[in-house]
Scaffold this motif. Structure first.
Motif, short mmCIF file in Angstrom:
data_model
loop_
_atom_site.label_atom_id
_atom_site.label_comp_id
_atom_site.label_asym_id
_atom_site.label_seq_id
_atom_site.Cartn_x
_atom_site.Cartn_y
_atom_site.Cartn_z
N ALA A 148 0.85 -1.19 0.00
CA ALA A 148 0.00 0.00 0.00
C ALA A 148 0.89 1.24 0.00
CB ALA A 148 -0.92 0.01 1.22
N LYS A 149 0.47 2.26 -0.75
CA LYS A 149 1.28 3.46 -0.91
C LYS A 149 1.61 4.13 0.42
CE LYS A 149 1.42 7.78 -3.57
NZ LYS A 149 0.68 8.64 -4.53
N GLU A 150 0.64 4.14 1.33
CA GLU A 150 0.85 4.83 2.60
C GLU A 150 1.86 4.11 3.51
OE1 GLU A 150 -3.05 2.45 2.90
OE2 GLU A 150 -2.01 3.74 1.44
N LEU A 151 2.22 2.87 3.16
CA LEU A 151 3.18 2.11 3.95
C LEU A 151 4.61 2.19 3.42
CD1 LEU A 151 1.08 -1.16 4.52
CD2 LEU A 151 1.29 0.82 6.05
N ASN A 202 6.87 4.66 2.92
CA ASN A 202 7.90 5.42 3.63
C ASN A 202 8.46 4.63 4.82
OD1 ASN A 202 9.31 8.08 3.87
ND2 ASN A 202 8.34 8.07 5.88
N ASN A 203 7.57 4.05 5.62
CA ASN A 203 8.04 3.26 6.77
C ASN A 203 8.77 2.00 6.32
OD1 ASN A 203 7.04 5.06 8.68
ND2 ASN A 203 5.07 3.99 8.87
N HIS A 204 8.37 1.47 5.18
CA HIS A 204 9.02 0.26 4.67
C HIS A 204 10.46 0.54 4.26
CE1 HIS A 204 9.32 -3.66 2.75
NE2 HIS A 204 9.74 -3.08 1.64
N VAL A 205 10.68 1.55 3.43
CA VAL A 205 12.03 1.81 2.93
C VAL A 205 12.94 2.34 4.04
CG1 VAL A 205 11.27 2.17 0.57
CG2 VAL A 205 11.48 4.13 2.08
N LEU A 206 12.38 3.09 4.98
CA LEU A 206 13.19 3.63 6.07
C LEU A 206 13.17 2.73 7.30
CD1 LEU A 206 12.41 7.46 5.82
CD2 LEU A 206 14.41 6.21 4.99
N GLY A 207 12.60 1.54 7.15
CA GLY A 207 12.66 0.55 8.21
C GLY A 207 13.84 -0.39 7.99
N ASP A 208 14.30 -1.00 9.07
CA ASP A 208 15.43 -1.93 8.97
C ASP A 208 15.00 -3.25 8.35
OD1 ASP A 208 17.01 -0.04 10.16
OD2 ASP A 208 17.23 -1.08 12.08
#
Length: 247
Positions: A137-140, A142-148
């Motif tokens: 999902a698009k809203e996820l 940012n947290n995905h790419v900047l998550g470990d």
């Protein structure tokens, strides 16, 4: 001379992020081969060495992802290189984890680091995209790419980086298909995109069967029923009906 640039964000806060797989790849090359110590120049960390008989500069921009092109552009101008002398390694949302693609030129696909490289260096450089998968999902995103990376990702991430380091000379010699095959073998991911399934052509519609008729009637055309008007048969029929009417 070649510049191999890994894209990522500087600092320990971002070190394990999926967005930093480019930094991780360049670090793997640095560990495996005889490169010099990391130094600071061109708004980046750089290290010089040799691969496949050619001088290579490893580069990790320290400007944060959105301004990566500033560091690469300074190095390109200093060494008087062309876009074709650049190899950029970075994360790709639209590839499954463990997959890799390698090409020259193309679009940025929404990747801010690539947007910056395009602006400062032109578009005709080689791009090694390493899949990190899409969260769905698009809203996820940012947290995905900047998550470990998760611990479970080590199953494919470590073999991928090791295989890239082992076969770095193929990257420099532009032996793209051979390199991608090596990476695919290491991770168990397909080297090429899956061929889309071809839809079967629809079957021609069958002619509707006549309702209320047996198979015998279907095989025999209907013949209009004609009564004779002359001859012996006609005379007999006239007598039969005349008799019936008189009853």
């Amino acid at each position: 001379m070649k510049i191999i640039v890994g894209l990522g964000n500087p600092g320990p806060k971002y070190a394990g992020n999926r967005h930093n797989i480019g930094f991780m790849a360049v670090d793997a090359l640095h560990r495996r081969h005889a490169f010099g110590p990391w130094t600071r120049k061109f708004k980046a960390e750089i290290s010089e060495g040799e691969l496949a008989g050619e001088k290579v500069l490893l580069l990790k921009p320290q400007t944060f992802m959105n301004l990566s092109g500033e560091a690469v552009g300074e190095a390109v101008r200093f060494y008087k290189l062309a876009p074709g002398d650049i190899i950029a390694i970075y994360d790709e949302l639209d590839l499954a984890p463990g997959r890799a693609r390698l090409k020259t030129g193309g679009g940025h696909g929404g990747h801010n680091g690539i947007k910056s490289l395009d602006a400062h260096c032109g578009k005709d450089y080689r791009r090694l995209r390493l899949g990190i998968g899409h969260p769905g999902a698009k809203e996820l995103v940012n947290n995905h790419v900047l998550g470990d990376f998760a611990k479970a990702d080590a199953v494919w991430l470590e073999p991928l980086l090791d295989a890239l380091a082992d076969n770095a000379e193929m990257l420099v010699r532009a032996e793209d298909s051979q390199l991608l095959n090596k990476l695919a073998l290491a991770t168990g991911a397909p080297a090429e995109p899956d061929a889309p399934a071809r839809p079967k052509p629809p079957a021609p519609p069958s002619a509707p069967k006549p309702a209320g008729k047996s198979h015998i009637r279907q095989a025999r055309p209907d013949v209009p029923k004609m009564l004779p008007t002359t001859g012996p048969m006609a005379d007999m029929l006239k007598r039969m009906f005349a008799k019936k009417d008189g009853d």
